[in-house]
Write an enzyme that holds these catalytic residues in place. Sequence first.
Site, short mmCIF file in Angstrom:
data_model
loop_
_atom_site.label_atom_id
_atom_site.label_comp_id
_atom_site.label_asym_id
_atom_site.label_seq_id
_atom_site.Cartn_x
_atom_site.Cartn_y
_atom_site.Cartn_z
N TRP A 268 0.81 -1.15 0.15
CA TRP A 268 -0.30 -0.23 -0.11
C TRP A 268 0.97 1.24 0.45
CZ3 TRP A 268 -4.89 0.92 -0.49
CH2 TRP A 268 -5.88 2.26 -0.07
N TRP A 296 -19.79 20.80 2.97
CA TRP A 296 -18.26 20.56 4.89
C TRP A 296 -19.31 21.76 5.41
CZ3 TRP A 296 -17.15 16.11 4.34
CH2 TRP A 296 -16.35 15.82 3.55
N TRP A 352 -12.07 16.97 4.30
CA TRP A 352 -11.49 15.76 5.28
C TRP A 352 -9.91 16.63 5.02
CZ3 TRP A 352 -7.12 15.76 1.34
CH2 TRP A 352 -7.70 15.96 0.23
N TRP A 375 -6.75 9.19 4.13
CA TRP A 375 -8.30 10.23 4.22
C TRP A 375 -8.74 10.37 2.35
CZ3 TRP A 375 -9.73 12.26 8.28
CH2 TRP A 375 -9.04 12.45 9.59
#
Length: 458
Positions: A268, A296, A352, A375
């Site tokens: 990853w 948001w 985020w 994120w």
Amino acid sequence: MSSPVIVWFRRDLRLSDQAALVEAAAKGPVVPVYVLDDETAKHRAMGGASRWWLHHSLESLGAGLEEKGSRLILRRGRCEDVLPALAKEVGASEVHALRHYEPWWRNAEKAVGKALTLHLHHGNYLAPPGSVTTGAGQPYKIFTPFWRALHERLPPPDPLYRPHTIAAPESWPESEALDDWGLLPTRPDWAGGLRDFWTPGEEGAKARLKTFAEKASRYEGQRNLPARNGTSFLSPHLHFGEISPAQVWHATSSAGGSVATFLSEIGWRDYAQNVILQYPDYGGTSAREGFDDFPWRSGGQAQEDLEAWQQGRTGYPIVDAGMRELWHTGWMHNRVRMITASFLIKHLLIDWREGEKWFWDTLVDADYASNAVNWQWNAGSGVDSNMFVRIMAPLSQSEKFDAAGYIRQWVPELADLPAGEIHDPSPMARPKGYPQRLIEHRAGRERALGAWEQFKGE
């Protein structure tokens, strides 16, 4: 005596499996240098926790070089200015370094390469980022096919031994003093927990690897349980290059059991680097088209909620435990990272990027690529990500992954609650000093889904 060769250290603070150092040492006298370059990184200069780690890692690297009869030169400024000046000072003809892939380091490499002969080597990842491509020669965007293709090229080459000797130049250039860089917190000194938990440097990395290798076969069954020490704790050592992924691979790959799951986590890291090669601004710009216009919450109550999340005062025990662990140790269990990130993004409906910035400042393993990819995965804005409408339930996640002991450790005001109460304290059992929930789970879920419908309808 031949002309000295400069070795430019960055996030590769080790002597073993260090291709740039090995190549330079074979050529003649070596001048190792670390340049603290906040100017090139700009708003991506290291956060407080990373700077604490860097101080101690540089101490360790300097001591290791001195054992070889060498020393670490410290300079501060723009690499494109500092390195040519140092080369002129010592009469160096070339610079060797491991290649880095963050956008600011790629810019620095281009600038240094225009002024000096710069040799860049591979060594911080399992395979050179950008080299694992589809049959059509295109980079992968999704992890699973990327990992499948990368796995076909493994194992990585055997790690290189550290040089037996490192020849010194006829005279050493001046070095700045590490203590003068002010990397350590003083007023206040918030690093007590970091000092208790971590041993930065190459020897600390080797000790962590040795401990983990003995239990790597049980990784799958342990990694999601925050109350147990089932993870490797290698992430900051890998981030600062105190140990290479090749060393980790060769020390663990034959463990059997579920070690393959752990090895995919190393993969990853490679995947994240390939993502930022395609999207250099991934840390600040949503990959999915239009997602930067998501509705948001911000300002006023949202700002208060953000601060409560940062301080571990959300009223959700598993979330608060994770945020307090982060502040105390500079690290957070991976399962809890997912829970806390989902809570900020979906329950609190906060961008985020606010979470990414907080982790950047407080994590000792604050890696630009991995942090941004993780994120954006949680937000649903990434090229490979969870769907926004999949909303983690922190209370049931806490019970599912047996987090009672973890909560007792990091939220001591709840330590006396029985197992049936600690994940989700009832009003009667909730201690007086522990905050009420910022928002109930159902209300948070409904608000998030409503925002999603609004976003889709725009």
